[in-house]
Enzyme design. Structure first.
Site: not given
Ligand SMILES: Nc1ncnc2c1ncn2[C@@H]1O[C@H](COP(=O)(O)O)[C@@H](O)[C@H]1OP(=O)(O)O
Ligand SMILES: [Mg+2]
Ligand SMILES: [Mg+2]
Ligand SMILES: [Mg+2]
Length: 320
Positions: A44, A67, A120, A122-123, A125, A209, A233, A236, A250, A265
């Site tokens: 990250d 982030e 981001d 790493i979206d 993680t 989430h 992540s 999608k 979501r 995100d």
């Protein structure tokens, strides 16, 4: 505006950052814990260093909202970790020093401005650590609207069966996908609602989430009969943009009803879907507002669709 330099800089940075992430992942990284209890890894931090350096070099006066930050890494007891990050970064940027790496990471401490970048590194993680899906996400925002989005999904199978896909979108210019290893870009197009095989929805792997039971009920109410696809992540968004699903839901988790989504995100993924002909709003049908700050305080939940079924989904949500 063509945004061609911005797009090229973001693509090159995302590819390098993805290479770093894959190199770290081959070594089975361990998770560190941030103050909010969420996981972070050397990848990250390394990814954010690579991306911020690239953006800052080409656009020195642009704000960058990333982030991560390097405050923790500057503590003396973290010297070994910072050194490890530096050696991964050094494989791509020879002679990088720990001080430079920390400085590049902190270049991402900017705030939302009339024109800014958000990233981001790493979206997902958690997906990265599970050896599942994750994404490297970079977006350029002007006046609260995303203008350029670049999304690298290093572990996602592409249309030709190869692993690793890069999604690129520029406002008004469409969206494309290209193998992360290189190749010819192909246009992205969301799927029609008549395509029964792809009339399915995607949601997070992490049950906390979202709101799984409500997501399933909404999907059923709009005629989706198959089980959800679960993917970590912003990959999608790529799944909807490339026509592999009609819907990504979501909805706010009952466990954290006050959660607000972070700009990094969603910014890159959202423009990829919009430029592929789809639609992205919050659960009330409001456009996502990338101009209010790091958190999208005026939005709740996210609904991503092929466009055609969007109003129906929002209608179901209003009644449930
Ligand atoms: N309660 C929550 N509701 C929605 N998203 C969350 C929640 N907690 C963390 N996230 C974010 O979900 C993203 C992972 O995406 P997905 O669930 O789609 O795989 C991460 O960016 C993570 O934020 P963070 O970056 O702070 O870890
Ligand atoms: Mg992240
Ligand atoms: Mg994220
Ligand atoms: Mg995180």
């Amino acid at each position: 505006m063509s945004y061609s330099t911005e797009t090229q800089v973001a693509i090159a940075a995302a590819i390098q950052a993805a290479q770093l992430c894959q190199a770290v992942r081959r070594a089975i990284p361990e998770a560190m814990e941030k103050t909010d209890k969420s996981p972070v890894t050397v990848a990250d931090y390394g990814s954010q260093a690579i991306i911020c350096r690239a953006i800052a070099q080409s656009f020195p006066s642009d704000a960058i909202v990333g982030e991560e930050d390097a405050a923790e890494l500057r503590r003396p007891e973290m010297a070994d970790t910072l050194q490890k990050i530096t050696s991964y970064v050094g494989a791509l940027i020879p002679d990088a020093t720990p001080e430079q790496v920390a400085g590049w990471i902190d270049r991402g401490n900017g705030t939302v401005a009339p024109r800014y970048w958000t990233l981001d590194p790493i979206d997902g993680t958690k997906g990265f650590l599970r050896q599942d899906q994750y994404a490297v996400a970079i977006a350029l925002v002007e006046q609260g609207e995303v203008k350029v989005g670049v999304l690298a999904c290093p572990a996602l199978p592409g249309p030709g069966g190869e692993t690793g896909v890069l999604y690129v979108a520029v406002r008004g210019q469409g969206a494309t996908q290209v193998p992360l290893k290189g190749g010819n870009p192909t246009p992205l197009k969301v799927v029609s609602s008549e395509d029964v095989a792809h009339f399915r929805f995607v949601e997070s792997v992490e049950s906390s989430h979202g709101d799984r039971s409500r997501q399933e009920a909404v999907a059923q109410a709009v005629g989706i009969t198959t089980e959800s696809m679960r993917i970590d992540s912003q990959a999608k968004y790529g799944i909807v943009a490339s026509g592999q699903a009609v819907l990504y839901l979501r909805l706010p988790s009952p466990k954290s009803p006050d959660y607000r989504e972070n700009i990094w995100d969603h910014a890159a993924g959202a423009i990829v879907v919009e430029e592929a002909g789809g639609k992205v709003t919050d659960m009330y049908g409001k456009p996502l507002d990338f101009g209010t700050g790091t958190k999208m305080v005026d939005n709740r939940g996210v609904v991503v669709s092929n466009g055609a079924i969007h109003d129906q989904v929002i209608g179901v949500l209003a009644q449930s």
